[in-house]
Design an enzyme around this catalytic site. Structure first.
Site, mmCIF file in Angstrom:
data_model
loop_
_atom_site.group_PDB
_atom_site.id
_atom_site.type_symbol
_atom_site.label_atom_id
_atom_site.label_comp_id
_atom_site.label_asym_id
_atom_site.label_seq_id
_atom_site.Cartn_x
_atom_site.Cartn_y
_atom_site.Cartn_z
ATOM 1 N N HIS A 214 0.883 -1.173 0.000
ATOM 2 C CA HIS A 214 0.000 0.000 0.000
ATOM 3 C C HIS A 214 0.906 1.204 0.000
ATOM 4 C CE1 HIS A 214 -2.996 2.957 1.048
ATOM 5 N NE2 HIS A 214 -2.309 3.292 2.097
ATOM 6 N N GLY A 250 -5.365 3.645 -1.710
ATOM 7 C CA GLY A 250 -4.803 4.789 -2.422
ATOM 8 C C GLY A 250 -5.570 5.219 -3.654
ATOM 9 N N GLU A 291 -7.747 -2.608 -1.487
ATOM 10 C CA GLU A 291 -8.000 -2.234 -0.096
ATOM 11 C C GLU A 291 -8.289 -0.735 0.033
ATOM 12 O OE1 GLU A 291 -5.562 -4.292 3.297
ATOM 13 O OE2 GLU A 291 -4.585 -2.458 2.652
ATOM 14 N N PRO A 292 -9.369 -0.300 -0.579
ATOM 15 C CA PRO A 292 -9.639 1.140 -0.577
ATOM 16 C C PRO A 292 -10.223 1.620 0.753
ATOM 17 C CG PRO A 292 -11.422 -0.019 -1.664
ATOM 18 C CD PRO A 292 -10.408 -1.066 -1.275
ATOM 19 N N ARG A 294 -10.590 5.691 1.306
ATOM 20 C CA ARG A 294 -11.171 6.920 0.772
ATOM 21 C C ARG A 294 -12.180 6.684 -0.358
ATOM 22 N NH1 ARG A 294 -8.487 11.318 1.271
ATOM 23 N NH2 ARG A 294 -6.585 10.143 1.610
ATOM 24 N N ARG A 330 -8.864 17.567 8.139
ATOM 25 C CA ARG A 330 -8.040 17.480 6.919
ATOM 26 C C ARG A 330 -7.475 18.820 6.458
ATOM 27 N NH1 ARG A 330 -9.503 15.762 2.352
ATOM 28 N NH2 ARG A 330 -7.661 14.542 1.921
ATOM 29 N N TYR A 334 -3.526 18.711 6.344
ATOM 30 C CA TYR A 334 -2.922 18.522 5.022
ATOM 31 C C TYR A 334 -3.134 19.698 4.082
ATOM 32 C CZ TYR A 334 -3.874 13.729 6.718
ATOM 33 O OH TYR A 334 -3.993 12.602 7.474
ATOM 34 N N CYS A 372 -10.332 28.201 19.721
ATOM 35 C CA CYS A 372 -9.377 29.228 20.125
ATOM 36 C C CYS A 372 -8.007 28.822 19.614
ATOM 37 C CB CYS A 372 -9.371 29.372 21.631
ATOM 38 S SG CYS A 372 -10.911 30.064 22.199
ATOM 39 N N TYR A 408 -11.713 10.005 6.360
ATOM 40 C CA TYR A 408 -10.804 10.750 7.242
ATOM 41 C C TYR A 408 -11.476 12.027 7.743
ATOM 42 C CZ TYR A 408 -7.993 7.275 4.990
ATOM 43 O OH TYR A 408 -7.552 6.075 4.510
#
Ligand SMILES: *Cc1c(COP(=O)(O)O)cnc(C)c1O
Length: 450
Positions: A214, A250, A291-292, A294, A330, A334, A372, A408
């Site tokens: 992966h 992926g 093996e997804p 997302r 996210r 990212y 905050c 995610y």
């Protein structure tokens, strides 16, 4: 197939920034959802998840990397599509069992000489002590990302079948933090160590029956071909004990308007060719897994938030909503870009309260949350650079829908600033169902003592 929820009333400007008004998700009113369940709220479209599962029907096994979205109702839906599951912790094994996955191997219909499949596989680079206990007790198959795991497993489960997760020495993540191959990645067993690791496995009495890579290959087929070649080389080193190969996860999904899905047909053909060559070489069938994470859930999920304040800071206009990076991490982690649209507060009056001309007023705004913490901004690039988003004119009390949040998303939500975890709703066939209640103030202090 038609689905009201998929027909977003969103159009695209030439700069690639989408703007829009969105009144429904999967056929249910956004305002109605917000008013029934409160905000911030995660909403999933069951039809979209089913569609994504069916897209991958060519593979012998689809194994959902549940860390992307592990709500029990989502797992149960995915299970009912014949999709298996990957677990990376004791908690995820527990979730899989709760969602109805059996812990023993099952023979799939039309398996055509293929080995039986294990519904739950444990994948990690380490065993923490509790996961080793649970894996040993249930006899779950393990996808090992380090040689130490092999010996720890052999001591507890003599003769166990294992899968090796291999780091082929190169990677391809969509961000430095999601790159899963090469020297910069902690994942998998380094390709040059494989002969030594195989000797250790044999010495420990284990049977290496699976091989897994992966490395976040994305949509790049040239790169994918390199991954498949690397896997094939390692497969030759393992030899005839091999019965399953996994292409890992992926598979990308489009987030920005100019992004597209991967070419699934070519993706499969490439791996299928690798599998067929190995079958010929070994003289038996090889199960081909994907093996997804997302891919199965990202597009199905949205976060509904309420606009709570609108203010100017110098030349910039800020829209502050009741979701923050405690709800969706996210963007801050990212610099991820998520589509956004607005829904007027009053569903029934939307035609009179707001004419079409007004909907077209587009403003460049920064969208932020309630925390905050200055990084609590949804419109930011990687590195924390704040940018603006073109959105229709809005008022306090309207709803902002952040889209493509089904992977995610909730799973990375936190209690930072002592905010409760949001509720989750699954919409199936036009019916919304609460599948996780919002945390209460007491949930926030559970287990603490003064
Ligand atoms: C996270 C993960 C996946 C899923 O990755 P996506 O990019 O969400 O498809 C698959 N396999 C393993 C071992 C993972 O850790």
């Amino acid at each position: 197939m038609t689905s009201a929820g998929l027909e977003k009333q969103t159009d695209t400007l030439t700069d690639g920034i989408s703007r829009g008004i969105r009144r429904q998700i999967a056929g249910v009113g956004v305002a109605q959802l917000a008013q029934t369940y409160g905000t911030p709220l995660y909403v999933y479209d069951a039809l979209m998840i089913r569609r994504r599962c069916r897209d991958l029907a060519a593979w012998d096994t689809i194994r959902f990397a549940q860390k992307a979205c592990s709500n029990l109702a989502v797992l149960n839906l995915i299970r009912s599509e014949g999709v298996m599951v990957d677990a990376v912790s004791t908690g995820e094994i527990h979730r899989a069992e709760k969602a109805g996955y059996p812990t023993h191997a099952v023979l799939m219909q039309s398996s055509d000489g293929l080995p039986p499949v294990h519904p739950i596989v444990y994948t990690a680079d380490i065993f923490d002590r509790d996961s080793l206990d649970v894996v040993a007790k249930l006899g779950l198959p393990v996808n090992c990302g380090s040689a130490d795991m092999l010996e720890q497993l052999a001591a507890r489960v003599p003769g166990a079948h294992v899968t090796l997760r291999v780091n082929p020495g190169f990677g391809h993540g969509h961000s430095q933090k999601t790159n899963t191959g090469g020297e910069g990645s902690k994942h998998g067993i380094w390709h040059e160590e494989i002969p030594d690791v195989l000797r250790r496995a044999e010495w420990a009495g284990l049977c290496v029956s699976g091989l897994h890579m992966h490395i976040g290959s994305g949509a790049d087929l040239v790169h994918l071909a390199e991954v498949a070649e690397a896997l094939e080389r390692v497969a030759h080193e393992i030899g005839r004990s091999l019965t399953t190969i996994s292409a890992g996860g992926g598979l990308p999904v489009p987030y920005k308007p100019n992004e597209v899905h991967a070419d699934l047909g070519s993706y499969f053909s490439l791996w299928d060719a690798t599998r067929k060559r190995l079958e010929e070489r070994f003289g038996h069938r090889i199960r081909l897994e994907i093996e997804p994470g997302r891919y199965l859930t990202a597009e199905a999920g949205s976060v509904i938030t309420e606009v709570r304040a609108i203010k100017r800071q110098g030349t910039k206009k800020y829209l502050l909503v009741d979701a923050g990076f405690n709800t969706l991490a996210r963007p801050v982690l990212y610099g991820s870009w998520h589509p956004m649209s607005l829904c007027p507060e009053k569903e029934s009056q939307n035609q009179t309260a707001r004419g079409p001309a007004e909907e077209e007023i587009v403003e460049d705004v920064v969208v932020g949350g309630p925390l905050c913490e200055s990084g609590d901004i949804f419109t930011q690039q990687e590195g924390g650079f704040v940018e603006t988003r073109a959105l229709p004119a809005t008022s306090v009390g309207d709803y902002l829908v952040i889209e493509t949040c089904g992977a995610y998303g909730f799973v990375m939500a936190s209690n930072y600033n002592s905010k409760p975890l949001p509720a989750e709703v699954l919409i199936d066939d036009g019916q919304a169902r609460l599948v996780r209640t919002r945390q209460t103030p007491d949930d926030l202090v559970r287990g603490e003592t003064v």
